[in-house]
Scaffold this motif. Sequence first.
Motif, PDB file in Angstrom:
ATOM      1  N   GLN A 105      28.866  47.944  37.282  1.00  0.00           N
ATOM      2  CA  GLN A 105      28.721  48.576  35.975  1.00  0.00           C
ATOM      3  C   GLN A 105      29.763  49.660  35.735  1.00  0.00           C
ATOM      4  OE1 GLN A 105      24.617  49.919  35.802  1.00  0.00           O
ATOM      5  NE2 GLN A 105      23.923  47.904  35.142  1.00  0.00           N
ATOM      6  N   THR A 106      30.249  50.276  36.808  1.00  0.00           N
ATOM      7  CA  THR A 106      31.195  51.375  36.695  1.00  0.00           C
ATOM      8  C   THR A 106      32.059  51.426  37.946  1.00  0.00           C
ATOM      9  OG1 THR A 106      31.414  53.766  36.331  1.00  0.00           O
ATOM     10  CG2 THR A 106      29.539  53.051  37.635  1.00  0.00           C
ATOM     11  N   GLY A 107      33.259  51.970  37.829  1.00  0.00           N
ATOM     12  CA  GLY A 107      34.128  52.096  38.986  1.00  0.00           C
ATOM     13  C   GLY A 107      34.563  50.744  39.522  1.00  0.00           C
ATOM     14  N   THR A 108      34.693  50.673  40.852  1.00  0.00           N
ATOM     15  CA  THR A 108      35.219  49.482  41.511  1.00  0.00           C
ATOM     16  C   THR A 108      34.354  49.122  42.708  1.00  0.00           C
ATOM     17  OG1 THR A 108      37.485  50.061  40.889  1.00  0.00           O
ATOM     18  CG2 THR A 108      37.244  48.551  42.737  1.00  0.00           C
ATOM     19  N   ILE A 109      34.115  47.839  42.883  1.00  0.00           N
ATOM     20  CA  ILE A 109      33.597  47.321  44.151  1.00  0.00           C
ATOM     21  C   ILE A 109      34.713  46.508  44.775  1.00  0.00           C
ATOM     22  CG2 ILE A 109      32.074  45.660  45.283  1.00  0.00           C
ATOM     23  CD1 ILE A 109      29.790  46.597  43.645  1.00  0.00           C
ATOM     24  N   ASN A 110      35.008  46.822  46.055  1.00  0.00           N
ATOM     25  CA  ASN A 110      36.028  46.115  46.807  1.00  0.00           C
ATOM     26  C   ASN A 110      35.321  45.356  47.930  1.00  0.00           C
ATOM     27  OD1 ASN A 110      38.113  45.368  48.593  1.00  0.00           O
ATOM     28  ND2 ASN A 110      39.362  47.103  47.949  1.00  0.00           N
ATOM     29  N   LEU A 111      35.363  44.022  47.850  1.00  0.00           N
ATOM     30  CA  LEU A 111      34.749  43.164  48.868  1.00  0.00           C
ATOM     31  C   LEU A 111      35.773  42.793  49.914  1.00  0.00           C
ATOM     32  CD1 LEU A 111      32.810  40.554  46.687  1.00  0.00           C
ATOM     33  CD2 LEU A 111      31.866  42.509  47.890  1.00  0.00           C
ATOM     34  N   SER A 112      35.411  42.905  51.180  1.00  0.00           N
ATOM     35  CA  SER A 112      36.277  42.397  52.237  1.00  0.00           C
ATOM     36  C   SER A 112      36.199  40.882  52.297  1.00  0.00           C
ATOM     37  CB  SER A 112      35.872  42.985  53.586  1.00  0.00           C
ATOM     38  OG  SER A 112      36.212  44.341  53.638  1.00  0.00           O
ATOM     39  N   LYS A 113      34.958  40.347  52.297  1.00  0.00           N
ATOM     40  CA  LYS A 113      34.729  38.909  52.364  1.00  0.00           C
ATOM     41  C   LYS A 113      33.548  38.598  51.458  1.00  0.00           C
ATOM     42  CE  LYS A 113      35.161  39.756  56.967  1.00  0.00           C
ATOM     43  NZ  LYS A 113      34.470  39.865  58.197  1.00  0.00           N
ATOM     44  N   GLY A 114      33.782  37.861  50.379  1.00  0.00           N
ATOM     45  CA  GLY A 114      32.706  37.518  49.466  1.00  0.00           C
ATOM     46  C   GLY A 114      32.732  36.046  49.133  1.00  0.00           C
ATOM     47  N   GLN A 115      31.550  35.450  49.067  1.00  0.00           N
ATOM     48  CA  GLN A 115      31.446  34.033  48.770  1.00  0.00           C
ATOM     49  C   GLN A 115      30.092  33.757  48.157  1.00  0.00           C
ATOM     50  OE1 GLN A 115      31.582  31.880  52.446  1.00  0.00           O
ATOM     51  NE2 GLN A 115      29.781  32.881  53.275  1.00  0.00           N
ATOM     52  N   GLY A 116      29.935  32.569  47.616  1.00  0.00           N
ATOM     53  CA  GLY A 116      28.634  32.146  47.133  1.00  0.00           C
ATOM     54  C   GLY A 116      28.676  31.649  45.711  1.00  0.00           C
ATOM     55  N   SER A 117      27.552  31.066  45.293  1.00  0.00           N
ATOM     56  CA  SER A 117      27.435  30.455  43.975  1.00  0.00           C
ATOM     57  C   SER A 117      26.799  31.401  42.965  1.00  0.00           C
ATOM     58  CB  SER A 117      26.591  29.183  44.083  1.00  0.00           C
ATOM     59  OG  SER A 117      25.299  29.510  44.589  1.00  0.00           O
ATOM     60  N   GLY A 118      26.541  32.650  43.353  1.00  0.00           N
ATOM     61  CA  GLY A 118      25.910  33.609  42.457  1.00  0.00           C
ATOM     62  C   GLY A 118      26.882  34.159  41.428  1.00  0.00           C
ATOM     63  N   VAL A 119      26.401  35.125  40.662  1.00  0.00           N
ATOM     64  CA  VAL A 119      27.185  35.758  39.611  1.00  0.00           C
ATOM     65  C   VAL A 119      27.936  36.953  40.189  1.00  0.00           C
ATOM     66  CG1 VAL A 119      27.043  36.941  37.380  1.00  0.00           C
ATOM     67  CG2 VAL A 119      25.521  35.012  37.873  1.00  0.00           C
ATOM     68  N   PHE A 120      29.234  36.985  39.975  1.00  0.00           N
ATOM     69  CA  PHE A 120      30.066  38.135  40.321  1.00  0.00           C
ATOM     70  C   PHE A 120      30.495  38.759  38.993  1.00  0.00           C
ATOM     71  CE2 PHE A 120      30.220  35.397  43.994  1.00  0.00           C
ATOM     72  CZ  PHE A 120      30.317  36.255  45.087  1.00  0.00           C
ATOM     73  N   LEU A 121      29.875  39.896  38.618  1.00  0.00           N
ATOM     74  CA  LEU A 121      29.981  40.415  37.258  1.00  0.00           C
ATOM     75  C   LEU A 121      30.612  41.804  37.213  1.00  0.00           C
ATOM     76  CD1 LEU A 121      29.219  40.200  34.224  1.00  0.00           C
ATOM     77  CD2 LEU A 121      27.005  41.197  34.843  1.00  0.00           C
ATOM     78  N   PRO A 122      31.915  41.889  36.937  1.00  0.00           N
ATOM     79  CA  PRO A 122      32.495  43.198  36.621  1.00  0.00           C
ATOM     80  C   PRO A 122      32.311  43.452  35.123  1.00  0.00           C
ATOM     81  CG  PRO A 122      34.237  41.563  36.870  1.00  0.00           C
ATOM     82  CD  PRO A 122      32.929  40.860  37.089  1.00  0.00           C
ATOM     83  N   GLU A 123      31.533  44.470  34.775  1.00  0.00           N
ATOM     84  CA  GLU A 123      31.291  44.766  33.361  1.00  0.00           C
ATOM     85  C   GLU A 123      32.508  45.464  32.756  1.00  0.00           C
ATOM     86  OE1 GLU A 123      27.427  46.255  32.365  1.00  0.00           O
ATOM     87  OE2 GLU A 123      26.486  45.218  34.035  1.00  0.00           O
ATOM     88  N   ALA A 124      32.498  45.650  31.440  1.00  0.00           N
ATOM     89  CA  ALA A 124      33.622  46.253  30.729  1.00  0.00           C
ATOM     90  C   ALA A 124      33.994  47.599  31.350  1.00  0.00           C
ATOM     91  CB  ALA A 124      33.283  46.423  29.252  1.00  0.00           C
ATOM     92  N   GLY A 125      35.270  47.783  31.674  1.00  0.00           N
ATOM     93  CA  GLY A 125      35.748  49.030  32.245  1.00  0.00           C
ATOM     94  C   GLY A 125      35.544  49.158  33.743  1.00  0.00           C
ATOM     95  N   ALA A 126      34.913  48.170  34.364  1.00  0.00           N
ATOM     96  CA  ALA A 126      34.677  48.184  35.810  1.00  0.00           C
ATOM     97  C   ALA A 126      35.542  47.109  36.468  1.00  0.00           C
ATOM     98  CB  ALA A 126      33.205  47.939  36.115  1.00  0.00           C
ATOM     99  N   THR A 127      35.695  47.225  37.806  1.00  0.00           N
ATOM    100  CA  THR A 127      36.593  46.326  38.521  1.00  0.00           C
ATOM    101  C   THR A 127      35.918  45.754  39.756  1.00  0.00           C
ATOM    102  OG1 THR A 127      38.470  47.681  37.813  1.00  0.00           O
ATOM    103  CG2 THR A 127      38.867  46.165  39.640  1.00  0.00           C
ATOM    104  N   LEU A 128      36.150  44.471  40.011  1.00  0.00           N
ATOM    105  CA  LEU A 128      35.713  43.810  41.227  1.00  0.00           C
ATOM    106  C   LEU A 128      36.945  43.258  41.932  1.00  0.00           C
ATOM    107  CD1 LEU A 128      33.546  42.669  43.142  1.00  0.00           C
ATOM    108  CD2 LEU A 128      33.380  40.693  41.629  1.00  0.00           C
ATOM    109  N   ILE A 129      37.153  43.702  43.173  1.00  0.00           N
ATOM    110  CA  ILE A 129      38.298  43.232  43.966  1.00  0.00           C
ATOM    111  C   ILE A 129      37.747  42.384  45.105  1.00  0.00           C
ATOM    112  CG2 ILE A 129      40.207  43.942  45.441  1.00  0.00           C
ATOM    113  CD1 ILE A 129      40.304  46.566  43.853  1.00  0.00           C
TER     114      ILE A 129
END
Length: 171
Positions: free
Chosen positions: A147-171
């Motif tokens: 929802q805010t800021g950044t999440i940085n994943l070292s190792k991520g996988q799966g069939s789920g939802v990966f959701l960076p909302e507006a103004g947020a970042t997923l690495i």
Amino acid sequence: GNINGSNVVLNGASLLASNTVINSALTWNNSSQINAGSVLTVATNRLLLLTGGGGHYFYGILTNAGTIQLPAGGGDLQLYGSCGTAGAIGELVNLPGALVDVQGNNSIDNACGTELVINQGVLRKSGGTGTTYIYPSLTNSGTLDVQTGTINLSKGQGSGVFLPEAGATLI
């Protein structure tokens, strides 16, 4: 065993929680550990609150059916696997309908590279404009919500939802 009561506090201590269910609110305050061989479950509609800064060291299996909160300034959740402590596993399982709520720039750390985060519910970063690191291997069949800021994943996988909302970042 069960942890019951209105608000139980683990303050700078170690807990051997063999097959223990949290049936209340448990505040895990300051740097302390839950030992190898422990299986700790947060029951539905119950709360595990990680406060006080420093590390919250977990050597067993933490299963969440309720809510785990990492408040801003409350420190990181440190999972420890099998690299030096006999019986250590270092696993977080977030069940369907459960919430892990990172309310600051707290991280979920690992020590050995064998640790796991299994998300079947919601893993959310709801506060903090900086970066939250999730170092263990993440398997997501639920929702990872930034929802805010950044999440940085070292190792991520799966069939789920990966959701960076507006103004947020997923690495």
